[in-house]
Design an enzyme around this catalytic site. Structure first.
Site, short mmCIF file in Angstrom:
data_model
loop_
_atom_site.label_atom_id
_atom_site.label_comp_id
_atom_site.label_asym_id
_atom_site.label_seq_id
_atom_site.Cartn_x
_atom_site.Cartn_y
_atom_site.Cartn_z
N ARG A 159 0.85 -1.18 0.00
CA ARG A 159 0.00 0.00 0.00
C ARG A 159 0.90 1.25 0.00
O ARG A 159 2.06 1.19 0.42
CB ARG A 159 -0.89 0.03 1.24
CG ARG A 159 -1.81 -1.17 1.42
CD ARG A 159 -2.56 -1.06 2.74
NE ARG A 159 -3.51 -2.15 2.96
CZ ARG A 159 -3.25 -3.26 3.65
NH1 ARG A 159 -2.04 -3.43 4.19
NH2 ARG A 159 -4.17 -4.20 3.81
N LYS A 189 -1.71 -2.35 7.96
CA LYS A 189 -2.90 -1.86 8.66
C LYS A 189 -3.04 -2.57 9.99
O LYS A 189 -2.70 -3.73 10.13
CB LYS A 189 -4.15 -2.10 7.81
CG LYS A 189 -4.37 -1.08 6.72
CD LYS A 189 -5.74 -1.28 6.07
CE LYS A 189 -6.03 -0.17 5.08
NZ LYS A 189 -7.37 -0.34 4.47
N HIS A 199 -3.14 2.82 -6.02
CA HIS A 199 -3.66 1.61 -5.37
C HIS A 199 -3.96 0.50 -6.38
O HIS A 199 -3.96 -0.68 -6.03
CB HIS A 199 -4.91 1.94 -4.57
CG HIS A 199 -5.30 0.86 -3.61
ND1 HIS A 199 -4.55 0.56 -2.48
CD2 HIS A 199 -6.34 -0.02 -3.59
CE1 HIS A 199 -5.11 -0.43 -1.82
NE2 HIS A 199 -6.19 -0.81 -2.47
N ARG A 201 -1.43 -2.28 -6.68
CA ARG A 201 -1.59 -3.38 -5.73
C ARG A 201 -2.59 -4.40 -6.28
O ARG A 201 -2.39 -5.61 -6.16
CB ARG A 201 -2.06 -2.81 -4.39
CG ARG A 201 -2.30 -3.81 -3.28
CD ARG A 201 -2.49 -3.02 -1.98
NE ARG A 201 -3.28 -3.71 -0.99
CZ ARG A 201 -2.78 -4.53 -0.06
NH1 ARG A 201 -1.49 -4.79 -0.03
NH2 ARG A 201 -3.58 -5.09 0.84
N HIS A 241 -4.03 -8.78 4.54
CA HIS A 241 -5.47 -8.63 4.82
C HIS A 241 -5.84 -9.33 6.12
O HIS A 241 -5.45 -10.47 6.35
CB HIS A 241 -6.31 -9.23 3.70
CG HIS A 241 -6.33 -8.40 2.45
ND1 HIS A 241 -6.60 -8.92 1.21
CD2 HIS A 241 -6.11 -7.07 2.25
CE1 HIS A 241 -6.55 -7.96 0.31
NE2 HIS A 241 -6.25 -6.83 0.93
N TYR A 300 -10.01 -10.49 -5.43
CA TYR A 300 -8.98 -10.66 -6.45
C TYR A 300 -9.09 -11.99 -7.19
O TYR A 300 -8.28 -12.29 -8.06
CB TYR A 300 -7.59 -10.53 -5.83
CG TYR A 300 -7.33 -9.17 -5.25
CD1 TYR A 300 -7.19 -8.06 -6.07
CD2 TYR A 300 -7.27 -8.98 -3.87
CE1 TYR A 300 -6.98 -6.80 -5.55
CE2 TYR A 300 -7.05 -7.72 -3.34
CZ TYR A 300 -6.90 -6.64 -4.18
OH TYR A 300 -6.69 -5.39 -3.66
#
Length: 311
Positions: free
Chosen positions: A150, A173, A248, A251, A274, A283
């Site tokens: 990211r 994250k 983005h 990615r 994730h 995806y």
């Protein structure tokens, strides 16, 4: 009602929320986004005290957001901000209940195919990179498109995050670390970028990507590097002119390449950082060529008497 009025009426609550988020280790961008969301909500319900805010107040606010054109993703983020706000006030012993806790999130469109670049388009993107800080910019684009980072993760990278074993340790994250083993070519470019890197003027902190002023390269500048390169790519590939590409989307391109190469969904989840596998599943889109190949695999299984003799 303006920002000063919100500060006057809800200053204590906003301070408590800010302290809570800092203790949670939230990034500056998340911190600011949540503060902005909550401040806007408080403007709409002023002068109601926080202890008197009801579930209906929040549902009415969410309905207004929809009327003003906010999409499902935007409204869900606003709801997350409010949930966190009231959760913070409870944990800081300022409130007893969370009126946002039981409000359902908006159902977002599922199986929406993400925008991404094909492999030949990524190659052309790398060839389009220009500028005084060429190697630095190549490293940034490679990390997003061939390692799936990211923008914020590229921004937070420090020199020590590139390890001698050829891996990078990434702070993602939720303040969670993940380890990504790098291909040799990407290791080589990162080492080149490190060799050309300007000395940091930020004391003990050693950011990997440094501006011309010796400071950590900002998120905005990293986005600009990607966006300007994408703009040059579109000039060489007019077919991409109407494609909504951004930093983005690089990615997305990485994730698409991984799926097409046969990477299983759990491994891809780890590589992308994730928390939920549901996020990774967007995806698993498959293009028509792969669908045809899949169906061709079973064509020979159909009994011969049903086969078309002309094919």
């Amino acid at each position: 009602m303006g920002q000063h009025e919100v500060t006057d009426s809800y200053g204590l609550e906003m301070d408590l929320f800010s302290i809570w988020m800092k203790n949670k280790g939230m990034t500056k961008s998340t911190h600011q986004a949540y503060i902005n969301d909550v401040r806007f909500f408080l403007q709409t319900i002023h002068p109601t005290e926080t202890k008197n805010i009801t579930k209906m107040d929040i549902m009415r606010y969410m309905a207004v957001c929809r009327e003003k054109g906010a999409g499902d993703e935007a409204r869900n983020r606003k709801l997350s901000s409010l949930r966190s706000f009231f959760k913070a006030l409870i944990e800081m012993e300022h409130l007893e209940g969370n009126p946002a806790a039981l409000i359902a999130k908006s159902k977002q469109e599922k199986n929406r195919i993400p925008v991404y670049l094909e492999e030949n388009e990524l190659e052309a993107l790398l060839q389009a990179i220009q500028g005084k800080y060429y190697i630095r910019n190549v490293a940034i684009v490679l990390l997003m498109s061939y390692a799936g980072l990211r923008v914020g993760e590229v921004h937070r990278m420090n020199v020590q995050d590139l390890r001698q074993d050829g891996s990078i340790h990434i702070l993602g994250k939720g303040r969670k670390w993940r380890v990504i083993p790098l291909p040799d070519a990407l290791q080589h470019v990162l080492n080149e970028a490190l060799a050309e890197r300007k000395e940091s003027r930020q004391g003990k902190e050693q950011p990997f990507f440094v501006s011309q002023f010796g400071r950590r390269l900002s998120i905005r500048m990293i986005q600009t590097v990607a966006d300007e390169t994408i703009k040059l790519l579109k000039e060489t590939m007019p077919a991409l002119a109407d494609k909504r590409l951004s930093s983005h989307k690089l990615r997305h391109s990485f994730a698409t390449m991984q799926i097409r190469s046969g990477t299983d969904i759990r491994t891809l989840q780890e590589l992308l950082g994730h928390a939920s596998i549901e996020t990774t599943q967007i995806y698993t889109h498959i293009d028509n060529k792969q669908l045809r190949n899949a169906m061709n695999n079973i064509s020979s299984k159909i009994p011969m008497k049903f086969q078309n003799k002309d094919t």
